[in-house]
Write a protein that holds these residues in place. Sequence first.
Motif, PDB file in Angstrom:
ATOM      1  N   LYS A 125     -26.910  49.852  28.347  1.00 26.76           N
ATOM      2  CA  LYS A 125     -27.360  50.187  26.988  1.00 26.76           C
ATOM      3  C   LYS A 125     -26.215  50.013  26.000  1.00 26.76           C
ATOM      4  O   LYS A 125     -25.038  50.156  26.354  1.00 26.76           O
ATOM      5  N   ILE A 126     -26.574  49.700  24.761  1.00 32.47           N
ATOM      6  CA  ILE A 126     -25.580  49.542  23.692  1.00 32.47           C
ATOM      7  C   ILE A 126     -25.316  50.909  23.076  1.00 32.47           C
ATOM      8  O   ILE A 126     -26.216  51.559  22.555  1.00 32.47           O
ATOM      9  N   ILE A 127     -24.055  51.355  23.169  1.00 31.77           N
ATOM     10  CA  ILE A 127     -23.645  52.665  22.638  1.00 31.77           C
ATOM     11  C   ILE A 127     -23.272  52.540  21.160  1.00 31.77           C
ATOM     12  O   ILE A 127     -23.522  53.427  20.365  1.00 31.77           O
ATOM     13  N   GLY A 128     -22.625  51.443  20.812  1.00 33.84           N
ATOM     14  CA  GLY A 128     -22.205  51.246  19.423  1.00 33.84           C
ATOM     15  C   GLY A 128     -21.808  49.808  19.183  1.00 33.84           C
ATOM     16  O   GLY A 128     -21.469  49.083  20.121  1.00 33.84           O
ATOM     17  N   GLU A 129     -21.867  49.397  17.919  1.00 32.97           N
ATOM     18  CA  GLU A 129     -21.478  48.021  17.565  1.00 32.97           C
ATOM     19  C   GLU A 129     -20.925  48.019  16.145  1.00 32.97           C
ATOM     20  O   GLU A 129     -21.394  48.759  15.298  1.00 32.97           O
ATOM     21  N   GLU A 130     -19.918  47.182  15.940  1.00 32.64           N
ATOM     22  CA  GLU A 130     -19.250  47.186  14.638  1.00 32.64           C
ATOM     23  C   GLU A 130     -18.449  45.909  14.425  1.00 32.64           C
ATOM     24  O   GLU A 130     -17.948  45.329  15.385  1.00 32.64           O
ATOM     25  N   MET A 131     -18.301  45.527  13.174  1.00 35.02           N
ATOM     26  CA  MET A 131     -17.448  44.393  12.806  1.00 35.02           C
ATOM     27  C   MET A 131     -16.159  44.931  12.180  1.00 35.02           C
ATOM     28  O   MET A 131     -16.144  46.025  11.635  1.00 35.02           O
ATOM     29  N   TYR A 132     -15.108  44.134  12.276  1.00 34.40           N
ATOM     30  CA  TYR A 132     -13.823  44.499  11.683  1.00 34.40           C
ATOM     31  C   TYR A 132     -13.297  43.260  10.966  1.00 34.40           C
ATOM     32  O   TYR A 132     -13.094  42.215  11.591  1.00 34.40           O
TER      33      TYR A 132
END
Length: 351
Positions: free
Chosen positions: A211-218
């Motif tokens: 499962k995907i817990i978190g996602e983010e761009m930087y």
Amino acid sequence: MTPVRITAVSKALPQYSRTTEDIIPFVDLWLSNQEERFRRKVVKIFEGAGVDKRYGIMDIDEVFHATSFEEKNAIYVREVKKLGSKVLRNALQKADWQADSLDYIITVSCTGIMIPSLDAYLINELHLKQDVVRLPVTEMGCAAGVSGLIYAANFLKNNPGKRAAIVAVESPTATFQLNDYSMANMVSAAIFGDGAACVLLSSEQGGQGPKIIGEEMYHFQDATHLMGFDLTNAGLKMILDPAVPEVIASHFPEIVHPFLEKHGSNIEKVDHLVFHPGGRKIVQTVEDLFGKLGKNIDETRAVLQEYGNMSSCTVLYVLERFMDQAIETGEQGLILSFGPGFSAQRVLIEW
């Protein structure tokens, strides 16, 4: 809330392939009018790139033949359609899904130009449903495979009970510039190869996979000069600043630690590093940073060695290797890639 899960990952390879050893005589011939010292330097770049073999949508004779942008792009369009159909079928078969069960399709490519984008052809070829939501991602380079994961995860979080596919198809071979003797062109020729990957995700009850817990761009500030393409009359000309590994290393703590902390994790809890193998120097940079923590990036290095850097597809090849392993429930993985902008894309997953 039903978690978003990665259900299946598959790959597809073009029909042509060569070992680096086989390619070097062609490089020697190509550079025969250049200074001997320069020629030796380029051969050393190929030998030290950490790539043993790569695949291509055209045979090596075609690669080293002075074709126009129009001719190379026509090959790209023809082959991308074939590879895209093949890799999506492979993934659907792995997941035991029907093509018309997809609600969202994201196609990813930056190494050629086609309008309509690949997704339109896949809708017709595989008979996807007429109200499928489509999103082509075209200008995010090596980071775009993970960008696709982020877009799909956000769509599925807001739409429970749905299915999504990300189809990434790249041909850096089609961007090779025969009359460009810059170091950027030499290095890219030494590290890049062609390939296709597909990821299926779901927000259905009882879904399988991590499962995907978190996602983010930087996004790095004022770093647009580091990587990309210039569109010239001869085609897409590579921009690749030698400072990239150093810049990545300087930002690493900010890229990794606050992101993990935000999602209730830390680097000690991350068991698996699913990193994009941008090139040997980047792989070495990451290894230097994480080796001290007892982490390895063996799968990342193996993908670079066996296929080269296939731009947006490459990190998905690394992800497939983890998906094919028997990983314990509760173990975490950090998916990370870098690309033009300059940017880093991150996804935290848990089995």
